[in-house]
Scaffold this motif. Structure first.
Motif, PDB file in Angstrom:
ATOM      1  N   LYS A 110       0.857  -1.188   0.000  1.00  0.00           N
ATOM      2  CA  LYS A 110       0.000   0.000   0.000  1.00  0.00           C
ATOM      3  C   LYS A 110       0.891   1.236   0.000  1.00  0.00           C
ATOM      4  O   LYS A 110       1.931   1.257   0.649  1.00  0.00           O
ATOM      5  CB  LYS A 110      -0.918   0.006   1.216  1.00  0.00           C
ATOM      6  N   HIS A 111       0.450   2.236  -0.727  1.00  0.00           N
ATOM      7  CA  HIS A 111       1.238   3.458  -0.857  1.00  0.00           C
ATOM      8  C   HIS A 111       0.378   4.674  -0.554  1.00  0.00           C
ATOM      9  O   HIS A 111      -0.826   4.670  -0.817  1.00  0.00           O
ATOM     10  CB  HIS A 111       1.778   3.598  -2.287  1.00  0.00           C
ATOM     11  N   THR A 112       1.042   5.710  -0.067  1.00  0.00           N
ATOM     12  CA  THR A 112       0.421   7.015   0.099  1.00  0.00           C
ATOM     13  C   THR A 112       1.341   8.035  -0.549  1.00  0.00           C
ATOM     14  O   THR A 112       2.551   8.030  -0.296  1.00  0.00           O
ATOM     15  CB  THR A 112       0.242   7.372   1.591  1.00  0.00           C
ATOM     16  N   VAL A 113       0.794   8.882  -1.375  1.00  0.00           N
ATOM     17  CA  VAL A 113       1.591   9.911  -2.038  1.00  0.00           C
ATOM     18  C   VAL A 113       1.004  11.270  -1.696  1.00  0.00           C
ATOM     19  O   VAL A 113      -0.186  11.510  -1.901  1.00  0.00           O
ATOM     20  CB  VAL A 113       1.596   9.717  -3.580  1.00  0.00           C
ATOM     21  N   ASP A 114       1.835  12.137  -1.164  1.00  0.00           N
ATOM     22  CA  ASP A 114       1.483  13.528  -0.913  1.00  0.00           C
ATOM     23  C   ASP A 114       2.468  14.388  -1.666  1.00  0.00           C
ATOM     24  O   ASP A 114       3.686  14.192  -1.531  1.00  0.00           O
ATOM     25  CB  ASP A 114       1.557  13.881   0.585  1.00  0.00           C
ATOM     26  N   ILE A 115       1.973  15.305  -2.459  1.00  0.00           N
ATOM     27  CA  ILE A 115       2.839  16.189  -3.222  1.00  0.00           C
ATOM     28  C   ILE A 115       2.441  17.628  -2.948  1.00  0.00           C
ATOM     29  O   ILE A 115       1.257  17.966  -2.988  1.00  0.00           O
ATOM     30  CB  ILE A 115       2.737  15.914  -4.745  1.00  0.00           C
TER      31      ILE A 115
END
Length: 120
Positions: A110-115
């Motif tokens: 599982k991944h979380t991406v915040d940009i």
């Protein structure tokens, strides 16, 4: 040239040297004496790939572009996404990041991406 940028005062011919982690010459591939030309591929390979590798290891990363107005910061970061080969660091990193995440889906990762992107 390299990680240094020189600026010459046109009134006094005094030359000042500025040192950076990276300093790219992207004005012209034919310009002599101001360092090797850095294409979008060059900038991505030197900055984007290591940043992407760190992201994939779960580390937080930050890319900071600094320079005079018109010096190419936005072009280096964003490029021309609709023109093949002219994409900047951000679209390339995002493309490769999401491709890597898609491959990891099969393993149940599982991944979380915040940009966050800010231009002043």
């Amino acid at each position: 040239k390299g990680s240094k940028t020189w600026v010459t005062n046109p009134l006094t011919d005094e030359m000042k040297e500025f040192k950076f982690d990276f300093s790219f010459q992207s004005s012209s591939p034919d310009e002599q004496g101001i360092g090797d030309y850095a294409s979008q591929d060059t900038v991505y390979c030197l900055l984007g790939v290591p940043m992407l590798d760190n992201c994939l290891e779960g580390k937080n990363v930050c890319l900071f572009a600094y320079g005079q107005t018109g010096s190419g910061k936005s072009y280096s970061m964003l490029g021309k996404p609709s023109t093949p080969g002219e994409e900047g660091v951000i679209p390339r990193v995002c493309k490769h990041l999401f491709q890597a995440m898609e491959k990891d889906k099969e393993s149940g990762a599982k991944h979380t991406v915040d940009i966050q992107i800010m231009e002043i």
